[in-house]
Design a protein around this motif. Structure first.
Motif, PDB file in Angstrom:
ATOM      1  N   TYR A  99      -1.913   8.462 -13.666  1.00 19.91           N
ATOM      2  CA  TYR A  99      -1.749   8.145 -12.233  1.00 19.91           C
ATOM      3  C   TYR A  99      -2.170   6.714 -11.889  1.00 19.91           C
ATOM      4  O   TYR A  99      -1.431   5.987 -11.220  1.00 19.91           O
ATOM      5  CB  TYR A  99      -2.564   9.198 -11.468  1.00 19.91           C
ATOM      6  CG  TYR A  99      -2.637   9.125  -9.958  1.00 19.91           C
ATOM      7  CD1 TYR A  99      -2.141  10.188  -9.179  1.00 19.91           C
ATOM      8  CD2 TYR A  99      -3.238   8.063  -9.288  1.00 19.91           C
ATOM      9  CE1 TYR A  99      -2.235  10.161  -7.789  1.00 19.91           C
ATOM     10  CE2 TYR A  99      -3.324   8.035  -7.910  1.00 19.91           C
ATOM     11  CZ  TYR A  99      -2.826   9.088  -7.165  1.00 19.91           C
ATOM     12  OH  TYR A  99      -2.918   9.056  -5.798  1.00 19.91           O
ATOM     13  N   ASP A 142       2.771  -0.063  -8.965  1.00 21.80           N
ATOM     14  CA  ASP A 142       3.159  -0.146  -7.544  1.00 21.80           C
ATOM     15  C   ASP A 142       2.796  -1.490  -6.923  1.00 21.80           C
ATOM     16  O   ASP A 142       3.541  -2.022  -6.107  1.00 21.80           O
ATOM     17  CB  ASP A 142       2.416   0.915  -6.708  1.00 21.80           C
ATOM     18  CG  ASP A 142       2.804   2.328  -7.035  1.00 21.80           C
ATOM     19  OD1 ASP A 142       3.901   2.544  -7.572  1.00 21.80           O
ATOM     20  OD2 ASP A 142       1.986   3.241  -6.734  1.00 21.80           O
ATOM     21  N   VAL A 143       1.639  -1.989  -7.259  1.00 16.57           N
ATOM     22  CA  VAL A 143       1.181  -3.218  -6.591  1.00 16.57           C
ATOM     23  C   VAL A 143       1.599  -4.466  -7.381  1.00 16.57           C
ATOM     24  O   VAL A 143       1.988  -5.468  -6.796  1.00 16.57           O
ATOM     25  CB  VAL A 143      -0.347  -3.212  -6.309  1.00 16.57           C
ATOM     26  CG1 VAL A 143      -0.721  -2.035  -5.456  1.00 16.57           C
ATOM     27  CG2 VAL A 143      -1.168  -3.228  -7.560  1.00 16.57           C
ATOM     28  N   VAL A 178      -4.276  -5.362  -1.104  1.00 17.34           N
ATOM     29  CA  VAL A 178      -3.981  -3.940  -1.166  1.00 17.34           C
ATOM     30  C   VAL A 178      -4.983  -3.176  -0.302  1.00 17.34           C
ATOM     31  O   VAL A 178      -6.123  -2.960  -0.702  1.00 17.34           O
ATOM     32  CB  VAL A 178      -4.045  -3.440  -2.631  1.00 17.34           C
ATOM     33  CG1 VAL A 178      -3.668  -1.969  -2.706  1.00 17.34           C
ATOM     34  CG2 VAL A 178      -3.119  -4.256  -3.527  1.00 17.34           C
ATOM     35  N   GLN A 222      -0.048   3.502 -10.206  1.00 15.70           N
ATOM     36  CA  GLN A 222      -0.558   2.796  -9.021  1.00 15.70           C
ATOM     37  C   GLN A 222      -0.638   1.289  -9.281  1.00 15.70           C
ATOM     38  O   GLN A 222      -0.320   0.482  -8.415  1.00 15.70           O
ATOM     39  CB  GLN A 222      -1.923   3.365  -8.618  1.00 15.70           C
ATOM     40  CG  GLN A 222      -2.449   2.768  -7.322  1.00 15.70           C
ATOM     41  CD  GLN A 222      -3.575   3.573  -6.706  1.00 15.70           C
ATOM     42  OE1 GLN A 222      -3.834   4.725  -7.100  1.00 15.70           O
ATOM     43  NE2 GLN A 222      -4.258   3.004  -5.738  1.00 15.70           N
ATOM     44  N   GLN A 276     -10.313   4.444  -3.481  1.00 18.49           N
ATOM     45  CA  GLN A 276      -9.268   3.884  -4.337  1.00 18.49           C
ATOM     46  C   GLN A 276      -9.660   2.560  -4.977  1.00 18.49           C
ATOM     47  O   GLN A 276      -8.876   1.934  -5.668  1.00 18.49           O
ATOM     48  CB  GLN A 276      -7.976   3.697  -3.530  1.00 18.49           C
ATOM     49  CG  GLN A 276      -7.356   5.001  -3.075  1.00 18.49           C
ATOM     50  CD  GLN A 276      -6.937   5.859  -4.247  1.00 18.49           C
ATOM     51  OE1 GLN A 276      -6.271   5.389  -5.163  1.00 18.49           O
ATOM     52  NE2 GLN A 276      -7.358   7.125  -4.244  1.00 18.49           N
ATOM     53  N   SER A 300       0.831  -1.198   0.000  1.00 16.21           N
ATOM     54  CA  SER A 300       0.000   0.000   0.000  1.00 16.21           C
ATOM     55  C   SER A 300       0.867   1.250   0.000  1.00 16.21           C
ATOM     56  O   SER A 300       1.998   1.242   0.484  1.00 16.21           O
ATOM     57  CB  SER A 300      -0.953   0.027   1.192  1.00 16.21           C
ATOM     58  OG  SER A 300      -1.974   0.982   0.956  1.00 16.21           O
ATOM     59  N   GLY A 301       0.310   2.293  -0.551  1.00 15.54           N
ATOM     60  CA  GLY A 301       1.019   3.569  -0.623  1.00 15.54           C
ATOM     61  C   GLY A 301       0.186   4.662  -0.001  1.00 15.54           C
ATOM     62  O   GLY A 301      -1.034   4.541   0.131  1.00 15.54           O
ATOM     63  N   PHE A 358       4.824   2.296   1.142  1.00 11.95           N
ATOM     64  CA  PHE A 358       5.665   3.352   0.560  1.00 11.95           C
ATOM     65  C   PHE A 358       4.952   4.703   0.515  1.00 11.95           C
ATOM     66  O   PHE A 358       3.726   4.790   0.581  1.00 11.95           O
ATOM     67  CB  PHE A 358       6.113   2.965  -0.856  1.00 11.95           C
ATOM     68  CG  PHE A 358       4.962   2.741  -1.790  1.00 11.95           C
ATOM     69  CD1 PHE A 358       4.397   1.493  -1.923  1.00 11.95           C
ATOM     70  CD2 PHE A 358       4.436   3.800  -2.518  1.00 11.95           C
ATOM     71  CE1 PHE A 358       3.317   1.293  -2.769  1.00 11.95           C
ATOM     72  CE2 PHE A 358       3.364   3.610  -3.362  1.00 11.95           C
ATOM     73  CZ  PHE A 358       2.806   2.347  -3.489  1.00 11.95           C
ATOM     74  N   VAL A 381      -6.841  -0.204   0.965  1.00  4.72           N
ATOM     75  CA  VAL A 381      -7.102   1.166   0.495  1.00  4.72           C
ATOM     76  C   VAL A 381      -8.457   1.625   1.013  1.00  4.72           C
ATOM     77  O   VAL A 381      -9.287   0.813   1.409  1.00  4.72           O
ATOM     78  CB  VAL A 381      -7.151   1.265  -1.059  1.00  4.72           C
ATOM     79  CG1 VAL A 381      -5.769   1.187  -1.666  1.00  4.72           C
ATOM     80  CG2 VAL A 381      -8.076   0.223  -1.657  1.00  4.72           C
ATOM     81  N   HIS A 397       3.478   9.904  -7.223  1.00 11.65           N
ATOM     82  CA  HIS A 397       2.086  10.303  -7.468  1.00 11.65           C
ATOM     83  C   HIS A 397       1.867  11.759  -7.060  1.00 11.65           C
ATOM     84  O   HIS A 397       1.084  12.471  -7.680  1.00 11.65           O
ATOM     85  CB  HIS A 397       1.123   9.397  -6.681  1.00 11.65           C
ATOM     86  CG  HIS A 397       0.877   8.074  -7.348  1.00 11.65           C
ATOM     87  ND1 HIS A 397       1.415   6.901  -6.890  1.00 11.65           N
ATOM     88  CD2 HIS A 397       0.156   7.751  -8.442  1.00 11.65           C
ATOM     89  CE1 HIS A 397       1.028   5.904  -7.678  1.00 11.65           C
ATOM     90  NE2 HIS A 397       0.264   6.388  -8.625  1.00 11.65           N
TER      91      HIS A 397
HETATM   92  N1  TRP Z   1      -3.586   6.629  -4.812  1.00 12.19           N
HETATM   93  C1  TRP Z   1      -3.449   6.267  -3.433  1.00 12.19           C
HETATM   94  C2  TRP Z   1      -4.127   7.318  -2.598  1.00 12.19           C
HETATM   95  O1  TRP Z   1      -4.377   8.275  -2.739  1.00 12.19           O
HETATM   96  C3  TRP Z   1      -2.015   6.150  -2.991  1.00 12.19           C
HETATM   97  C4  TRP Z   1      -1.358   5.017  -3.672  1.00 12.19           C
HETATM   98  C5  TRP Z   1      -0.409   5.107  -4.652  1.00 12.19           C
HETATM   99  C6  TRP Z   1      -1.598   3.650  -3.455  1.00 12.19           C
HETATM  100  N2  TRP Z   1      -0.037   3.897  -5.041  1.00 12.19           N
HETATM  101  C7  TRP Z   1      -0.730   2.952  -4.336  1.00 12.19           C
HETATM  102  C8  TRP Z   1      -2.445   2.936  -2.589  1.00 12.19           C
HETATM  103  C9  TRP Z   1      -0.722   1.583  -4.387  1.00 12.19           C
HETATM  104  C10 TRP Z   1      -2.441   1.556  -2.650  1.00 12.19           C
HETATM  105  C11 TRP Z   1      -1.570   0.879  -3.543  1.00 12.19           C
HETATM  106  O2  TRP Z   1      -4.421   7.372  -1.639  1.00 12.19           O
END
Ligand code: TRP
Length: 331
Positions: free
Chosen positions: A125, A132-133, A141, A129, A147, A5-6, A37, A143, A42
């Motif tokens: 964007y 990222d996963v 994930v 994302q 999301q 997760s980000g 992370f 969220v 982003h």
């Molecule tokens: N877009 C997500 C948010 O605003 C943040 C995010 C970026 C994210 N990459 C991700 C969340 C990958 C989960 C997995 O909040």
């Protein structure tokens, strides 16, 4: 189970950030291998002042660690230090139909009437994302509800890539939607989310607030004159009461029903002091660690550097497999 997760590196962290995402991460690292992370790549899809961005990144890491994200247990890093994220994003962008991105509601909200002036990065964007996963072969994930659409897109991108190339390069990730207590509302208006940009400081509990401020803000929180009911349905139409009950439940790791079972029939004259004591007890140790760590830039950078090294090692095999599946020649 592999969790990824980000979080965007916003400054001025408050109780909404803590109960919304951070606390959830702390729990997940007990059950799963975790990659967490800062989504700094982003963050730059919209204008960001460079000095503020780096300060916010460090502040967010200090808050995560203070709240209990353990950089030994979890892999904690910032995207910019793991260039494989951007690299995979390009490879995926080339296989993502624009029509899929046109459906993304967050882009529509963020770009508003100014689509032509929005960056290509803001439009793409959700593909970053997805990278990222997918890069860590995530299974879970966590969220927020907002999301979910991006996660579904990540699954679609993975499915299309696997089937177009005939290689099982990517694992399909499952969204893991945070519990209902995750949405913390303003203390002044139960219909608005707790936010760092609310002009009233009384609307939020900041991660830097001392014990007196926490207690004062809860005491001054908007409520209604009714006592607490014995069931959740009777909190309908009482958003401020619902919010305080939700905060109590989230802070003490019990359900809202359990909070009501304990406080049914009591008014806010009794409930607020109990909530203030609880909030101070839970938040003050976090604040003390946060205050210490946020002064220690070197310690923060060392955490992120170490996390990035571990992340890179895990990301590279997926990137290699992606190039290979596309028929790109490299060594
Ligand atoms: N877009 C997500 C948010 O605003 C943040 C995010 C970026 C994210 N990459 C991700 C969340 C990958 C989960 C997995 O909040």
């Amino acid at each position: 189970m592999r969790t990824v997760s980000g979080i965007q590196p916003t400054g001025n962290l408050h109780l909404g950030n803590y109960l919304g995402a951070i606390k959830n991460w702390v729990k997940l690292q007990e059950q799963s291998e975790c990659f967490f992370f800062l989504a700094d790549l982003h963050a730059i899809t919209v204008h960001n002042d460079p000095a503020t961005l780096s300060a916010n990144c460090r502040e967010m890491v200090a808050a995560l660690v203070a709240a209990g994200v353990d950089p030994q247990k979890s892999v904690l890093f910032n995207q910019a230090r793991v260039p494989q994220h951007a690299e995979l994003a390009w490879l995926l962008i080339c296989n993502t139909p624009m029509g899929w991105l046109d459906r993304m509601t967050q882009f529509k909200e963020k770009s508003g009437k100014h689509k032509q002036r929005s960056s290509l990065g803001l439009y793409g964007y959700p593909v970053l994302q997805a990278a990222d996963v997918l890069i860590y072969q995530a299974t879970h994930v966590p969220v927020g509800e907002d999301q979910k659409q991006h996660l579904e897109l990540a699954r679609d991108i993975a499915t299309k890539f696997n089937s177009d190339t005939g290689e099982e390069v990517f694992t399909l990730p499952e969204p893991f939607i945070e519990g209902p207590a995750a949405r913390v509302m303003s203390l002044r208006d139960g219909a608005a989310k707790m936010s760092k940009s609310d002009p009233s400081d009384l609307s939020r509990i900041n991660m830097t607030d001392n014990d007196e401020m926490i207690a004062k803000k809860i005491k001054k929180a908007r409520t209604d004159p009714e006592p607490l009911p014995d069931n959740l349905d009777d909190l309908d139409g009482r958003p401020e009461a619902r919010n305080l009950v939700g905060i109590y439940a989230a802070l003490s790791d019990i359900s809202a029903e359990e909070v009501l079972a304990e406080y049914a029939g009591q008014g806010f004259g009794d409930f607020k002091p109990a909530l203030a004591d609880l909030a101070v007890a839970k938040l003050s140790p976090i604040r003390i660690r946060f205050d210490e760590l946020r002064q220690d830039k070197d310690a923060i950078d060392a955490i992120l550097r170490d996390g990035a090294e571990r992340a890179k090692a895990r990301a590279q095999p997926t990137v290699d497999a992606t190039y290979k599946a596309l028929g790109l020649l490299r060594d």
